[in-house]
Design a protein around this motif. Structure first.
Motif, mmCIF file in Angstrom:
data_model
loop_
_atom_site.group_PDB
_atom_site.id
_atom_site.type_symbol
_atom_site.label_atom_id
_atom_site.label_comp_id
_atom_site.label_asym_id
_atom_site.label_seq_id
_atom_site.Cartn_x
_atom_site.Cartn_y
_atom_site.Cartn_z
ATOM 1 N N ASN A 522 45.523 38.899 44.468
ATOM 2 C CA ASN A 522 46.285 38.825 43.214
ATOM 3 C C ASN A 522 46.656 40.198 42.673
ATOM 4 O OD1 ASN A 522 43.755 39.720 42.414
ATOM 5 N ND2 ASN A 522 43.689 38.455 40.560
ATOM 6 N N ASP A 525 50.088 40.445 41.115
ATOM 7 C CA ASP A 525 50.133 39.763 39.819
ATOM 8 C C ASP A 525 49.515 40.632 38.726
ATOM 9 O OD1 ASP A 525 51.290 37.512 40.982
ATOM 10 O OD2 ASP A 525 49.348 36.652 41.479
ATOM 11 N N ARG A 526 48.447 41.343 39.067
ATOM 12 C CA ARG A 526 47.814 42.242 38.080
ATOM 13 C C ARG A 526 48.732 43.422 37.764
ATOM 14 N NH1 ARG A 526 42.537 43.498 41.180
ATOM 15 N NH2 ARG A 526 42.112 44.902 39.422
#
Length: 543
Positions: A522, A525-526
């Motif tokens: 992720n 996304d971060r």
């Protein structure tokens, strides 16, 4: 994550002035992207110039077919539905296909496209969708076929996909065999350190390769996995269905070729006249178009009414070229100077996301836009980052290094640190010994020379040999000092290899999978949660 602004030095003075002194270079660009007026003026012009672009419906149908195959996300289809509606604008950025998506800057550019589209929607209170332009028509295979990782022994490691046929054809037309994908997967497995995320990354790569016939398709699928959920539309410039829609644009590029050439040359002269480096080749009589002939992508030149390549493999009149265009549009493609024109003729481009080098060469296209009755879109700098983990951050603190030190003074700082560990004061003592030796030896040589002329030359040679031996011993002493502090110097090397590999910014070298393997699937996304910054300032991300 802790985010700290840290400027990067730009190689291009023109890009620097665009970002920091726009008034100096405004004549080479369109509206200023800073402030509301530029957005409003560009949007107004796009509303009044719908007839200058290809049919929205035809374009959207083409993009829907491509994205259904390679980027099939509900959010993408929503973006396509919006794009089909009159009044919807686009924010566009692009890059050539790269192995495993290529360097980090590709990911950062896609992030900027998405966030800039969101920002524009809020500014204008109307739909703006993100589009990523995959430059699959590029034929520079050696630039697209590799990527870099940081090996476990802190060295730069290259993974490279070899081409089989050796033809200079578009990357999207270069097939990759199943065994070659398997080799790339094996290389990735060997390269990535063991982590809790490695198995998932290898699974992602395996699924991507199994569904891909060439590098551009694999690139699209990797980008889809990261950004499809954000509604990022993908466009491959080598898509044959897209090429059919571009026929009318290529007709203009051919019929107005000489005039366009003069526009590019005039811009290049004006840029150079202000003391800036011209960032792209503006060839004499260059047609700025490529033609696919027997599998080879040939750059065309004008010779009177004829269009030919440097080797004379093709030679066509403008009428013959136009006839061939209508019968075989897939044979034609843009170069770096006509691609911006094509982009604006296809899409309602509110703004285009560019890196520093691209900002510089786009200036060459300014007069060409005007020549074709177009206006240059807003040029928005892509976001720029360096990722620093806790270990590197602690090492920088231990050696009192700022990010600016790493970028500009690392060798100097390393030498100063090593000198501080020299308890024997080697440099000074060897220097003193040399001076004392010369003070004692030189008078003796001169006296010997008066005794016999041949002894003067012999003595001078002898002195130089002794001084050379002193230098040799000093070098050996330095090596011993470095060996004594080998572990610490390895930490200095780790800092350099992490942040400035081969003297280049991290984002221009390393691959995103390197960091996903460390910080999680992720990670993108971060990173997408980092506040959008339109100034082009580089930021250090402490993770």
């Amino acid at each position: 994550m802790n985010i700290v602004p840290e400027p990067l030095s730009l190689a291009s003075q023109l890009a620097h002035d665009y970002l920091h002194h726009f008034e100096r270079v405004s004549g080479f660009y369109g509206e200023d992207y800073r402030g509301e007026q530029g957005y409003a003026e560009r949007a107004r012009w796009l509303d009044l110039s719908e007839d200058k672009r290809v049919s929205r419906k035809a374009l959207t149908d083409c993009l829907r077919m491509y994205n259904t195959k390679h980027n099939d996300h509900p959010a993408v289809h929503k973006s396509l539905q919006l794009l089909e509606q009159p009044g919807t604008l686009t924010m566009v950025g692009g890059q050539q296909s790269g192995l495993f998506t290529g360097p980090l800057l590709v990911v950062y550019k896609a992030m900027t496209v998405i966030q800039a589209a969101r920002d524009a929607e809020e500014r204008l209170n109307r739909a703006v969708v993100p589009v990523f332009w995959i430059a699959g028509e590029d034929h520079d295979w050696d630039e697209a076929n590799h990527t870099y990782f940081l090996s476990q022994d802190q060295k730069l490691s290259k993974i490279k996909l070899e081409a089989k046929d050796g033809l200079r054809t578009s990357v999207s037309y270069t097939d990759v065999a199943e065994e070659d994908w398997s080799e790339m997967l094996k290389e990735l497995q060997n390269q990535l350190a063991d982590s809790e995320f490695k198995a998932d990354l290898l699974k992602l790569a395996r699924e991507t390769f199994n569904e891909s016939a060439n590098l551009s398709e694999a690139f699209a699928k990797f980008m889809s996995r990261m950004f499809g959920k954000y509604g990022l539309i993908l466009l491959d410039s080598a898509d044959p269905a897209l090429r059919e829609l571009e026929v009318s644009v290529f007709e203009s590029l051919i019929t107005r070729n000489e005039s366009l050439g003069l526009s590019y040359h005039q811009a290049a002269r004006d840029i150079a006249g202000l003391g800036y480096e011209v960032q792209a080749d503006v060839s004499e009589n260059g047609a700025n178009l490529f033609y696919l002939h027997e599998g080879r992508r040939l750059l065309l030149y004008r010779e009177g009414r004829m269009f030919t390549d440097r080797k004379g493999l093709v030679s066509l009149t403008d009428e013959e070229l136009l006839r061939d265009l209508n019968q075989h549009p897939e044979r034609f493609s843009n170069n770096v100077l006509t691609r911006p024109i094509m982009q604006d003729s296809l899409l309602p481009v509110l703004g285009t996301i560019l890196g520093p080098g691209e900002i510089s060469y786009w200036a060459i296209t300014r007069y060409a836009f005007t020549d074709l009755g177009l206006q240059m879109p807003l040029i928005i700098p892509r976001m720029s980052f360096s990722i620093v983990d806790e270990t590197i951050s602690k090492l920088m603190g231990r050696y009192r290094l700022s990010f600016n030190d790493v970028q500009h003074r690392l060798s100097e700082k390393r030498e100063a640190w090593l000198a501080s560990k020299d308890e024997l004061n080697l440099e000074a003592r060897f220097d003193q010994t040399r001076k004392q030796f010369e003070e004692l030896y030189q008078p003796l040589i001169e006296d010997l020379g008066r005794m016999q002329m041949g002894l003067l030359k012999l003595g001078q040679t002898n002195k130089n040999k002794i001084l050379g031996q002193m230098d040799y011993l000093l070098t050996k002493s330095r090596n011993a000092l470095e060996l004594q502090h080998k572990a610490a110097l390895a930490q200095w090397n780790r800092i350099e290899q992490t942040l400035l590999p081969e003297g280049k910014p991290q984002e221009r070298v390393y691959n995103i999978l390197e960091y996903m393997n460390r910080y999680g699937m992720n990670l993108v996304d971060r990173l997408m949660e980092i506040p959008y910054e339109a100034s082009g300032i580089h930021r250090v991300v402490y993770v």
